[in-house]
Motif scaffolding. Structure first.
Motif, mmCIF file in Angstrom:
data_model
loop_
_atom_site.group_PDB
_atom_site.id
_atom_site.type_symbol
_atom_site.label_atom_id
_atom_site.label_comp_id
_atom_site.label_asym_id
_atom_site.label_seq_id
_atom_site.Cartn_x
_atom_site.Cartn_y
_atom_site.Cartn_z
ATOM 1 N N PRO A 297 -18.961 -9.090 -3.621
ATOM 2 C CA PRO A 297 -17.672 -8.478 -3.940
ATOM 3 C C PRO A 297 -16.513 -9.331 -3.447
ATOM 4 O O PRO A 297 -16.602 -10.000 -2.412
ATOM 5 N N ALA A 298 -15.428 -9.315 -4.209
ATOM 6 C CA ALA A 298 -14.205 -9.986 -3.773
ATOM 7 C C ALA A 298 -13.628 -9.237 -2.576
ATOM 8 O O ALA A 298 -13.745 -8.012 -2.475
ATOM 9 N N LEU A 299 -13.002 -9.969 -1.661
ATOM 10 C CA LEU A 299 -12.441 -9.381 -0.446
ATOM 11 C C LEU A 299 -10.925 -9.303 -0.535
ATOM 12 O O LEU A 299 -10.268 -10.249 -0.985
ATOM 13 N N TYR A 300 -10.377 -8.169 -0.095
ATOM 14 C CA TYR A 300 -8.941 -7.925 -0.174
ATOM 15 C C TYR A 300 -8.427 -7.387 1.159
ATOM 16 O O TYR A 300 -9.137 -6.710 1.904
ATOM 17 N N GLY A 301 -7.165 -7.667 1.401
ATOM 18 C CA GLY A 301 -6.431 -7.031 2.475
ATOM 19 C C GLY A 301 -5.378 -6.127 1.851
ATOM 20 O O GLY A 301 -5.488 -5.741 0.683
ATOM 21 N N GLY B 80 -15.280 -5.209 -5.415
ATOM 22 C CA GLY B 80 -14.388 -5.667 -4.359
ATOM 23 C C GLY B 80 -14.401 -4.724 -3.176
ATOM 24 O O GLY B 80 -14.778 -3.555 -3.287
ATOM 25 N N VAL B 81 -13.968 -5.245 -2.026
ATOM 26 C CA VAL B 81 -13.845 -4.465 -0.792
ATOM 27 C C VAL B 81 -12.443 -4.673 -0.251
ATOM 28 O O VAL B 81 -12.011 -5.819 -0.044
ATOM 29 N N ILE B 82 -11.725 -3.575 -0.044
ATOM 30 C CA ILE B 82 -10.349 -3.624 0.443
ATOM 31 C C ILE B 82 -10.334 -3.168 1.895
ATOM 32 O O ILE B 82 -10.724 -2.037 2.204
ATOM 33 N N ASP B 83 -9.883 -4.035 2.773
ATOM 34 C CA ASP B 83 -9.806 -3.714 4.202
ATOM 35 C C ASP B 83 -8.467 -3.034 4.479
ATOM 36 O O ASP B 83 -7.406 -3.638 4.317
ATOM 37 N N LEU B 84 -8.521 -1.766 4.911
ATOM 38 C CA LEU B 84 -7.314 -1.014 5.221
ATOM 39 C C LEU B 84 -7.185 -0.739 6.722
ATOM 40 O O LEU B 84 -6.499 0.187 7.140
ATOM 41 N N GLY B 85 -7.832 -1.561 7.505
ATOM 42 C CA GLY B 85 -7.733 -1.396 8.952
ATOM 43 C C GLY B 85 -6.329 -1.643 9.469
ATOM 44 O O GLY B 85 -5.581 -2.464 8.935
ATOM 45 N N VAL C 34 -3.939 -7.062 -1.560
ATOM 46 C CA VAL C 34 -3.721 -8.510 -1.524
ATOM 47 C C VAL C 34 -5.071 -9.203 -1.435
ATOM 48 O O VAL C 34 -5.845 -8.952 -0.502
ATOM 49 N N LYS C 35 -5.349 -10.096 -2.388
ATOM 50 C CA LYS C 35 -6.629 -10.796 -2.380
ATOM 51 C C LYS C 35 -6.648 -11.847 -1.287
ATOM 52 O O LYS C 35 -5.672 -12.557 -1.064
ATOM 53 N N ARG C 36 -7.777 -11.962 -0.632
ATOM 54 C CA ARG C 36 -7.921 -12.934 0.444
ATOM 55 C C ARG C 36 -8.489 -14.243 -0.076
ATOM 56 O O ARG C 36 -9.165 -14.283 -1.085
#
Length: 372
Positions: free
Chosen positions: A142-146, A322-327, A370-372
């Motif tokens: 999966p694509a990684l996102y912030g 994709g995986v979106i990091d919402l930390g 936002v894509k990393r």
């Protein structure tokens, strides 16, 4: 034993039955049988049918990616022959399998998850089947996102958010916990509750979806989906379902329901009957604890319970895109003893705005991915 001898012996015993000593002697002779067994014979067990298929492959533990080819083959038992061997996958008959095997092609969009197949061997008028299985993984990682926070809104800290959606300028929210569960309409700008309906104290509210003027609200372990009129909040119906209710979303035609596992049920909104099941997998493993969901630009977005991640799911195949990091959304000052996990995604299709919050959070965030 000869049947005439049995009849003769039985008659002799009947004639001498008045003589106690003679009867006792006969009862003790090695040629006699227990009472009630005269004239019977010991049944002979039918021989078990010979095993045609000794083994099939692949079996549990085998993994293949979307787009790959799966070699399916079998071994007949020693000395056995078969007229034909036929492959079925799920409930679909694929066709005959040659002695050297069969290549099963996984298309690039083949549904991910567990696949059970069956090989059936035919010989004369008999048939025997043996099953195998393998797991299909996503074709790529999966694509990684912030994220970037665009705007912050107040949110009711007492709301244990389980479902969230945006419609016509307002947020609609389902809150949980027994004795505290509600359905509510919330003002976006100030977080004020505009309308609210309490659930029975027995119910634990869960996911929420809006379709054709009806609000569908799940319950956690009560096996009930509650249906309300959007304009009045009047309850207009309910449906039963098996298992737990977690997240709920819609593409405008059907409903998508998660149950805390890696599975998502696709439901007919008129009957709540399952149309099909999606399994959620990355290129490595299944994703458990799929929670609150939202339909976003042709994809299912879902919270993963106990994590700060939102995953983007292909609704046809179940592959995680994709995986979106919402930390880090909440500051230390925002957190108190009641603050729980991230949960709640709402999408405004008219503007493209995305809103997220959590259970007992004091804030709701409009974010940009936002894509990393």
């Amino acid at each position: 034993m000869d049947r005439n001898f049995v009849r003769t012996a039985t008659g002799a015993v009947a004639v001498a039955v008045a003589a106690f000593c003679l009867m006792s002697a006969c009862a003790g002779s090695g040629a006699s049988r227990p009472a009630g067994t005269e004239g019977t014979s010991t049944p002979v067990s039918a021989s078990p049918a010979p095993v045609l298929l000794e083994s099939v492959a692949p079996v549990f533990g085998a993994k293949f990616a979307q787009g790959e080819r799966v070699p399916i083959h079998y071994t007949l038992s020693k000395g056995m022959t078969a007229d034909s061997v036929v492959l079925s996958v799920g409930n679909r008959r694929i066709g005959p399998v040659a002695p050297e095997g069969f290549t099963y092609n996984l298309g690039p969009k083949y549904p991910v998850g567990r696949v059970v197949y069956r090989l059936t061997a035919y010989r004369g008028g008999e048939s025997q089947s043996r099953s195998g299985e393998f797991t299909v993984l996503a074709a790529s990682a999966p694509a990684l996102y912030g994220h970037r926070v665009k705007r912050i809104y107040p949110h009711d800290r007492t709301a244990y958010t389980q479902g969230l959606l945006f419609h016509d300028g307002s947020l609609y929210e389902s809150t949980g916990l027994e004795g505290q569960s509600t359905l509510r309409q919330v003002e976006l700008s100030g977080g004020r509750v505009l309308r609210s309906r309490n659930l029975s104290d027995l119910y634990f509210g869960e996911g929420l979806a809006l379709l054709d003027g009806k609000l569908y609200q799940l319950t956690w372990q009560n096996n009930k989906a509650l249906v309300y009129d959007l304009n009045t909040f009047d309850k207009t119906g309910e449906f039963d379902y098996g298992g737990e209710g977690w997240g709920l979303a819609t593409d405008g035609e059907v409903l998508y329901m998660s149950d805390g596992t890696e599975k998502i049920r696709v439901l007919d909104p008129a009957t709540f009957r399952p149309l099909r099941t999606i399994e959620v997998y990355t290129d490595r493993n299944k994703v458990m604890y799929v929670n609150e969901m939202e339909w976003v630009r042709g994809e299912l977005w879902a919270n993963v319970y106990t994590s700060d991640n939102v995953i983007r799911i292909d609704p046809q195949s179940g592959a995680v895109l994709g995986v979106i990091d919402l930390g880090g959304l909440l500051s230390p000052a925002d957190i108190d003893a009641t603050t729980d996990v991230l949960n709640g995604i709402a999408f405004d299709p008219a503007t493209g705005r995305i809103f997220v919050t959590g259970k007992n959070w004091n804030k709701l965030f409009e974010i940009e991915v936002v894509k990393r």
